[in-house]
Design a protein around this motif. Structure first.
Motif, PDB file in Angstrom:
ATOM      1  N   SER A   4      -5.691   1.898  13.434  1.00  0.00           N
ATOM      2  CA  SER A   4      -7.136   1.814  13.602  1.00  0.00           C
ATOM      3  C   SER A   4      -7.769   1.064  12.440  1.00  0.00           C
ATOM      4  O   SER A   4      -7.202   0.973  11.343  1.00  0.00           O
ATOM      5  N   TRP A   5      -8.982   0.560  12.656  1.00  0.00           N
ATOM      6  CA  TRP A   5      -9.688  -0.157  11.597  1.00  0.00           C
ATOM      7  C   TRP A   5     -10.066   0.803  10.471  1.00  0.00           C
ATOM      8  O   TRP A   5      -9.944   0.447   9.291  1.00  0.00           O
ATOM      9  N   GLU A   6     -10.527   2.010  10.822  1.00  0.00           N
ATOM     10  CA  GLU A   6     -10.885   2.968   9.781  1.00  0.00           C
ATOM     11  C   GLU A   6      -9.653   3.393   8.993  1.00  0.00           C
ATOM     12  O   GLU A   6      -9.674   3.447   7.754  1.00  0.00           O
ATOM     13  N   GLY A   7      -8.567   3.705   9.707  1.00  0.00           N
ATOM     14  CA  GLY A   7      -7.334   4.093   9.026  1.00  0.00           C
ATOM     15  C   GLY A   7      -6.773   2.984   8.165  1.00  0.00           C
ATOM     16  O   GLY A   7      -6.139   3.244   7.130  1.00  0.00           O
ATOM     17  N   SER A   8      -7.003   1.743   8.571  1.00  0.00           N
ATOM     18  CA  SER A   8      -6.517   0.603   7.791  1.00  0.00           C
ATOM     19  C   SER A   8      -7.141   0.575   6.403  1.00  0.00           C
ATOM     20  O   SER A   8      -6.469   0.289   5.409  1.00  0.00           O
ATOM     21  N   TYR A   9      -8.434   0.878   6.331  1.00  0.00           N
ATOM     22  CA  TYR A   9      -9.090   0.902   5.027  1.00  0.00           C
ATOM     23  C   TYR A   9      -8.578   2.062   4.177  1.00  0.00           C
ATOM     24  O   TYR A   9      -8.495   1.942   2.948  1.00  0.00           O
ATOM     25  N   ARG A  10      -8.236   3.189   4.809  1.00  0.00           N
ATOM     26  CA  ARG A  10      -7.684   4.303   4.039  1.00  0.00           C
ATOM     27  C   ARG A  10      -6.298   3.987   3.508  1.00  0.00           C
ATOM     28  O   ARG A  10      -5.913   4.451   2.428  1.00  0.00           O
ATOM     29  N   GLU A  11      -5.529   3.199   4.259  1.00  0.00           N
ATOM     30  CA  GLU A  11      -4.169   2.864   3.834  1.00  0.00           C
ATOM     31  C   GLU A  11      -4.114   1.701   2.852  1.00  0.00           C
ATOM     32  O   GLU A  11      -3.098   1.480   2.198  1.00  0.00           O
ATOM     33  N   LEU A  12      -5.205   0.937   2.746  1.00  0.00           N
ATOM     34  CA  LEU A  12      -5.197  -0.249   1.893  1.00  0.00           C
ATOM     35  C   LEU A  12      -4.812   0.049   0.446  1.00  0.00           C
ATOM     36  O   LEU A  12      -3.998  -0.681  -0.130  1.00  0.00           O
ATOM     37  N   PRO A  13      -5.354   1.090  -0.197  1.00  0.00           N
ATOM     38  CA  PRO A  13      -4.942   1.357  -1.585  1.00  0.00           C
ATOM     39  C   PRO A  13      -3.453   1.623  -1.721  1.00  0.00           C
ATOM     40  O   PRO A  13      -2.835   1.198  -2.699  1.00  0.00           O
ATOM     41  N   HIS A  14      -2.861   2.309  -0.745  1.00  0.00           N
ATOM     42  CA  HIS A  14      -1.426   2.590  -0.814  1.00  0.00           C
ATOM     43  C   HIS A  14      -0.610   1.307  -0.653  1.00  0.00           C
ATOM     44  O   HIS A  14       0.423   1.133  -1.305  1.00  0.00           O
ATOM     45  N   LEU A  15      -1.051   0.417   0.224  1.00  0.00           N
ATOM     46  CA  LEU A  15      -0.361  -0.861   0.392  1.00  0.00           C
ATOM     47  C   LEU A  15      -0.423  -1.676  -0.892  1.00  0.00           C
ATOM     48  O   LEU A  15       0.589  -2.243  -1.333  1.00  0.00           O
ATOM     49  N   MET A  16      -1.609  -1.745  -1.498  1.00  0.00           N
ATOM     50  CA  MET A  16      -1.749  -2.501  -2.742  1.00  0.00           C
ATOM     51  C   MET A  16      -0.881  -1.897  -3.853  1.00  0.00           C
ATOM     52  O   MET A  16      -0.282  -2.617  -4.663  1.00  0.00           O
ATOM     53  N   GLU A  17      -0.817  -0.572  -3.878  1.00  0.00           N
ATOM     54  CA  GLU A  17       0.013   0.098  -4.881  1.00  0.00           C
ATOM     55  C   GLU A  17       1.480  -0.255  -4.686  1.00  0.00           C
ATOM     56  O   GLU A  17       2.209  -0.502  -5.656  1.00  0.00           O
ATOM     57  N   ALA A  18       1.929  -0.302  -3.426  1.00  0.00           N
ATOM     58  CA  ALA A  18       3.317  -0.665  -3.143  1.00  0.00           C
ATOM     59  C   ALA A  18       3.604  -2.120  -3.525  1.00  0.00           C
ATOM     60  O   ALA A  18       4.665  -2.434  -4.070  1.00  0.00           O
ATOM     61  N   LEU A  19       2.652  -3.027  -3.233  1.00  0.00           N
ATOM     62  CA  LEU A  19       2.844  -4.432  -3.606  1.00  0.00           C
ATOM     63  C   LEU A  19       2.974  -4.586  -5.119  1.00  0.00           C
ATOM     64  O   LEU A  19       3.782  -5.382  -5.604  1.00  0.00           O
TER      65      LEU A  19
END
Length: 641
Positions: A308-323
Motif C-alpha cells: 500500500s502507499w501508506e505502508g510504503s511510507y512506513r517501510e521507507l526508513p527501514h529500507l534506507m537503513e538496510a541500504l
C-alpha cells in the motif's frame, strides 16, 4: 531535520492494533502510526508511562499499559518484539537505540489492559490473549538485546502454535476455504461457488468477496479472534447459484474482478494507459466499466504487488537503513514537518546518495546535471536527481531526493546536500539545468556561485522558452545553432542573422549572460555539454517506477544504479582485453580529430613555451585559417580547445 541524538529520540507509537508475523520482515504492526513525539533518553519506566497516558489520552483509572518495542536482529535483518516492564528494560531500549546510530525511527507498541482483569484489548491471538512475558525470563536474557528479541519471539510463536492446535481440535467441523479450493467451480468469467453455508472460514475478506460475487444471494460474515479468519455467520438460505456470466448491472462488475483481468498487463508495464486497461476489461467481461473502476482495479494490483502507499511510507526508513547497512558510506538525510505544538512530525523530504556513486564522481568531469520529475500516486511529490557524465559519455546517477514540490526551498535543500555529501570540497563544478526559478536562486548562494563554481543553462530548454515567447518557425533551430558555436566571429555572424529574423531577440536576452548559454563565451566550463538530455534520459528510464509506491521507487533506482556499475565493469573488461587504453568514447573523439587534422599544416614558433601556428586544410571556400595553439595553456584561437 537536525537533532541531538544524545538528548532525545523520535518515537513512533502504535496502539489498538495487532502484531503480525511475516516471513519477510519478522513482525509488523497492522495499524498505522498513532502518534509521533520525542522521548528523552534516560527517562524511567514510570515517566514513560506518564507520557503515554498523556499523549494517547488513556484513562489511567480504567486501563493499564503493556509496552513492547521492535528490534532488528543483525543476523537476518528481521524484527522481533521485546517487552518493557521496568526501568531496566527502558534503559536497555535506549541502549539499543543509541547503538544503532540512527535514532529517528524507534517503534513502541502500546496495548491497553483493563485494570483488574489483565485482559488484552487487541484481537490477534498470536500476541493477545494468554501471552505474557515472565520477569525471570527478562532477567535471564537481559545482557543481549538481540538474542532477547529472538527468544521472546519464539515464546510467542510457541504459544500461538499451541492455541492454533487447540482451536483445530475443538473446531474440526469448520471448513477453511480458499479461492483455489475444489469447492469452487470455474465458469466463463468468474469462479462460481457450488454451495456456501454457515461455518465456512475464509482467509481474507477479499477471498470471501471474490467467491460470492456474481449473484444477489446474501450472507453475513465477520473476522473472529479465535481463529483470525472470516467466518460465515448467517446466510439467506441455501446457495446453489449456477450463473456463469456477470450481468450488465454496475454493482455486479467489481474492481476486484477487473484487477484479476488486467493484472498481467500492469506487471509488464505499470505505466500502462487506463484506456488500454478499459479495452481489456471490455473484452473479458463484455461490459464497459467506468474509469473509476479501472483506476481502482489498477491500484489494487499495484498494492498487491508493491504494498500500500501508506505502508510504503512506513517501510521507507527501514529500507534506507538496510541500504546504508549493506552499502557502507551511503548518505541518507531526512526532513520532517512538525505541527504547531512540535509534537507530531510527518515526512517531508528524503535525500540519498549511494557510496559507489560518490566515489566515482571524483574521476568524472566536473559537471553535474540536475532535473526534477513527478512522482505520481495518492501522495504526489517530485523526484530530484543529480547526474554526472563518465568517461564513456554515459550518465552516472549521483544523488536523489523525494520532495514535496519543485520550489526554492526544496531545490536549496537538495543542492546543499549535494555539496555536503557528494561534491565536498571539490570546486570548479559546472551545474547545467533548466531555468527554473528555484534553481536560479539557489545557484546565487554561497557554495555554488561564481567564481568557485559555475551555472549554465540547458540550451534546449532555453530555445523552447525563446520560441514560446516569439512564436516563429525555425527560431529554435537557429538559436541552438547560435549557442553551439565555439568561435566568437561565427557567433557574431549568426547573432546578427537571428536579430534580423526576430528584432525582439536583443530585448529577450538582456537578462541572460552570454556565458550562461553561449559555448563561444563559456570559457570551457561546460565541456561542450549543451543540454541536460543525460538527466532526462534517466528520467525516461525510470518512468514506470514513478507510478509505484515510494519504497518500490527507491528499490528501482537502486537496481538501476547496480545495473550501471555492472555494465561499466563489462565494458571496461572488454576494452582492456582488446588492448584499449582509453574509453571507446574518448578513442572515437581522438580518431575523428586525427582524421580532420590530416590536412593541417603546423609550424613551431617557440619550443620553450610550445607555441604553434596551425593552418587548417583548404576545402573549397572553407579552411585555410590560421590559429595559434599554446600547449602549456591548453588553448587554441579556434575556440575548440
Amino acid at each position: 531535520m537536525a537533532t541531538d541524538s544524545t538528548n532525545f529520540v523520535l518515537r513512533w507509537i502504535y496502539i489498538d492494533g495487532n502484531i503480525l508475523k511475516t516471513q519477510l520482515d519478522g513482525v509488523i504492526y497492522d495499524k498505522p502510526v498513532a502518534k509521533h513525539f520525542k522521548l528523552n533518553i534516560g527517562m524511567k519506566y514510570a515517566d514513560l508511562c506518564d507520557v503515554l497516558f498523556s499523549k494517547l489520552k488513556i484513562n489511567r483509572d480504567k486501563y493499564g499499559l503493556k509496552l513492547k518495542y521492535r528490534c532488528k536482529n543483525p543476523d537476518d535483518l528481521k524484527f522481533g518484539i521485546i517487552p518493557i516492564d521496568d526501568d531496566e528494560d527502558v534503559e536497555l531500549m535506549f541502549g539499543v537505540v543509541v547503538s544503532k546510530g540512527n535514532p529517528l525511527f524507534v517503534e513502541l507498541y502500546v496495548e491497553k489492559l483493563l485494570i483488574g482483569t489483565g485482559k488484552n484489548l487487541t484481537k490477534n491471538p498470536h500476541v493477545g490473549v494468554g501471552v505474557t512475558f515472565e520477569n525471570n525470563f527478562v532477567e535471564r536474557v537481559g545482557e543481549s538485546s538481540y538474542s532477547r528479541c529472538l527468544e521472546v519471539d519464539a515464546i510467542v510463536e510457541s504459544r500461538a502454535s499451541s492455541e492454533k492446535s487447540s482451536f483445530q481440535s475443538s473446531s474440526s467441523s469448520k471448513m477453511l476455504v480458499s479461492i483455489d479450493d475444489s469447492i469452487l467451480k470455474s465458469g466463463d468469467d468468474v469462479m462460481i461457488p457450488m454451495e456456501l453455508r454457515k461455518g465456512m472460514l475464509f482467509k481474507s475478506k477479499k477471498e470471501l468477496a471474490r467467491v460470492e460475487s456474481g449473484c444477489n444471494w446474501m450472507l453475513k460474515a465477520r473476522k473472529r479472534s479465535v481463529h483470525n479468519h472470516f467466518e460465515i455467520m448467517e446466510t439467506s438460505g441455501a446457495h446453489t447459484c449456477m450463473n456463469t456470466t456477470i450481468t450488465q448491472d454496475h454493482s455486479n462488475l467489481k474492481s476486484m474482478d477487473i484487477a484479476e483481468a488486467i493484472r498481467a498487463q500492469i506487471l509488464v508495464d505499470p505505466n500502462i494507459k487506463e484506456k488500454v486497461l478499459l479495452a481489456t476489461a471490455e473484452d473479458v467481461f463484455g461490459y464497459h466499466p467506468n474509469r473509476k473502476k479501472i483506476s481502482n482495479a489498477k491500484n489494487l494490483v499495484i498494492e498487491d504487488v508493491h504494498g500500500s502507499w501508506e505502508g510504503s511510507y512506513r517501510e521507507l526508513p527501514h529500507l534506507m537503513e538496510a541500504l546504508q547497512l549493506f552499502n557502507v558510506g551511503t548518505k541518507v538525510d531526512w526532513d520532517f514537518k512538525e505541527n504547531e505544538m512540535r509534537e507530531v512530525m510527518t515526512f517531508k523530504r528524503v535525500f540519498w546518495a549511494f557510496k559507489p556513486c560518490i566515489d566515482v564522481f571524483e574521476h568524472c568531469m566536473p559537471i553535474i546535471l540536475i532535473d526534477g520529475t513527478h512522482h505520481y500516486g495518492p501522495y504526489p511529490g517530485v523526484l530530484l536527481s543529480a547526474m554526472a557524465v563518465d568517461g564513456f559519455s554515459h550518465i552516472l546517477p549521483l544523488a536523489f531526493a523525494i520532495v514535496e514540490a519543485e520550489n526554492l526551498s526544496s531545490w536549496g535543500w537538495f543542492m546543499d546536500r549535494v555539496r555536503k555529501f557528494v561534491a565536498g570540497r571539490r570546486h570548479g563544478i559546472c551545474i547545467i539545468s533548466d531555468r527554473h526559478a528555484g534553481i536560479m536562486a539557489v545557484m546565487q548562494r554561497t557554495g555554488w556561485c561564481e567564481p568557485l563554481d559555475h551555472h549554465r543553462f540547458c540550451i534546449r530548454h532555453l530555445a523552447t522558452n525563446f520560441v514560446n515567447a516569439h512564436r516563429k518557425r525555425g527560431l529554435k533551430k537557429d538559436l541552438v545553432k547560435l549557442a553551439s558555436q565555439v568561435q566568437p566571429k561565427k557567433f557574431e555572424l549568426l547573432w546578427n542573422q537571428l536579430v534580423l529574423i526576430e528584432p525582439r531577440t536583443i530585448e529577450w536576452f538582456e537578462d541572460k549572460a552570454l556565458e550562461k548559454w553561449s559555448l563561444a563565451h563559456d570559457g570551457g566550463k561546460r565541456f561542450g555539454i549543451m543540454i541536460i538530455n543525460h538527466a532526462e534520459s534517466w528520467n525516461n528510464a525510470i518512468i514506470d517506477a514513478r507510478n509505484l509506491p515510494i519504497t518500490s521507487l527507491v528499490r528501482s533506482l537502486f537496481e538501476k544504479v547496480v545495473d550501471y556499475f555492472d555494465a561499466r565493469r563489462v565494458e571496461i573488461a572488454t576494452q582492456s582485453l582488446n588492448g584499449g587504453i582509453f574509453t571507446k568514447f574518448a578513442t572515437m573523439k581522438l580518431r575523428r580529430a586525427i582524421a580532420r587534422a590530416s590536412g593541417h599544416q603546423v609550424k613551431l614558433f617557440d619550443r620553450d613555451t610550445w607555441l604553434f601556428q596551425v593552418t587548417t586544410k583548404k576545402d573549397g571556400l572553407k579552411g585555410g585559417n590560421n590559429h595559434i595553439i599554446r600547449i602549456h595553456e591548453y588553448t587554441c584561437t579556434c575556440g575548440k580547445w
